[in-house]
Design a protein around this motif. Structure first.
Motif, PDB file in Angstrom:
ATOM      1  N   ALA A  32      49.505  44.567  -3.796  1.00  0.00           N
ATOM      2  CA  ALA A  32      49.665  43.914  -5.085  1.00  0.00           C
ATOM      3  C   ALA A  32      50.584  44.710  -5.857  1.00  0.00           C
ATOM      4  CB  ALA A  32      48.023  44.014  -5.847  1.00  0.00           C
ATOM      5  N   HIS A  33      50.988  45.845  -5.263  1.00  0.00           N
ATOM      6  CA  HIS A  33      52.103  46.540  -5.868  1.00  0.00           C
ATOM      7  C   HIS A  33      53.408  46.864  -4.828  1.00  0.00           C
ATOM      8  CE1 HIS A  33      49.429  47.362  -9.006  1.00  0.00           C
ATOM      9  NE2 HIS A  33      48.579  47.502  -8.346  1.00  0.00           N
TER      10      HIS A  33
ATOM     11  N   HIS B  97      46.994  33.443  -1.123  1.00  0.00           N
ATOM     12  CA  HIS B  97      47.416  33.990  -2.382  1.00  0.00           C
ATOM     13  C   HIS B  97      47.889  32.645  -3.180  1.00  0.00           C
ATOM     14  CE1 HIS B  97      47.538  37.490   0.371  1.00  0.00           C
ATOM     15  NE2 HIS B  97      46.891  38.025  -0.524  1.00  0.00           N
TER      16      HIS B  97
ATOM     17  N   THR C 272      51.040  34.070  -8.022  1.00  0.00           N
ATOM     18  CA  THR C 272      51.229  35.300  -8.130  1.00  0.00           C
ATOM     19  C   THR C 272      52.538  35.756  -7.420  1.00  0.00           C
ATOM     20  OG1 THR C 272      50.096  37.571  -7.976  1.00  0.00           O
ATOM     21  CG2 THR C 272      49.843  36.063  -6.053  1.00  0.00           C
TER      22      THR C 272
ATOM     23  N   LEU D 298      53.608  38.340  -4.560  1.00  0.00           N
ATOM     24  CA  LEU D 298      53.072  38.900  -3.325  1.00  0.00           C
ATOM     25  C   LEU D 298      53.633  39.811  -2.778  1.00  0.00           C
ATOM     26  CD1 LEU D 298      50.264  39.235  -1.656  1.00  0.00           C
ATOM     27  CD2 LEU D 298      51.462  37.473  -0.092  1.00  0.00           C
TER      28      LEU D 298
END
Length: 216
Positions: A181-182, A207, A210, A212
């Motif tokens: 996520a980071h 996913h 977002t 990714l």
């Protein structure tokens, strides 16, 4: 899937996406700005790759090429003197969204930049990375394109994916990768393994809507 369209198929990421898709048995429309410049780029993949000309920010051309296709991968970019990255990336995002809504495209996958991620502490990587001034319009253009997806992409199955840190420019295909996520500035993933991640998401989405991070 009935087919995959890869915009920016002549680039480093785009070429690997085409190769991975062909290896999995998909039929691919490889879109480049100049077909003559890439006439030999997909040697050995005849029969599975259709090489065509097109501009990823040209909504009518993207709609034409995407009609009846399952997945569109946006790997095209605009960089350097004489280009307008913000106009290009926002135009490309809107063209992709329109193609999905009007042409029945099931999934949009966009190749993005790690510098738009935050680290585990929530600090934008852009703030922690000293980039040359001439690279900043490219970063800001990417960010504007991602903002369009976030702001206007409701109801469309899109994914913006980037390396967690950067590409390993000399690495090969291992078939292994992770997701996060980071961002992580020290992480590296090869173009080939990044393509594996994109094709996995094309075939079995995990996913949605977002940014990714793909790790090596």
């Amino acid at each position: 899937m009935s087919g995959i369209v890869v915009l920016g198929a002549g680039g480093r990421a785009g070429r690997r996406v085409v190769a991975e898709a062909c290896a999995r048995g998909h039929e691919v429309t490889a879109v480049v700005r100049d077909t003559a410049a890439h006439a030999d780029a997909f040697a050995g993949q005849e029969g599975r790759v259709r090489l065509v000309a097109g501009d990823a920010a040209d909504a009518s051309r993207v709609a034409e090429l995407a009609a009846g296709q399952d997945v569109v991968v946006g790997a095209a970019a605009a960089y350097g003197p004489g280009t307008d990255p913000e106009a290009f990336f926002t135009g490309s995002s809107r063209a992709l969204l329109a193609a999905a809504r009007d042409g029945g495209v099931r999934r949009l996958l966009v190749v993005g930049l790690a510098t738009l991620l935050t680290d585990a502490a929530g600090t934008p990587l852009l703030e922690a990375t000293r980039l040359p001034a001439e690279f900043l319009p490219f970063v800001h253009g990417h960010r504007a394109g991602l903002d369009v997806l976030r702001r206007e992409g409701a109801g469309v199955d899109w994914l913006y994916a980037s390396p967690a840190g950067d590409f390993d420019h000399t690495g090969g295909r291992t078939g292994r990768y992770g997701t996060a996520a980071h961002g992580d500035p020290g992480d590296r993933v090869s173009y080939q393994d990044f393509a594996v991640a994109l094709l996995d998401e094309a075939e079995e989405p995990q996913h949605r809507r977002t940014h990714l991070a793909v790790t090596g």
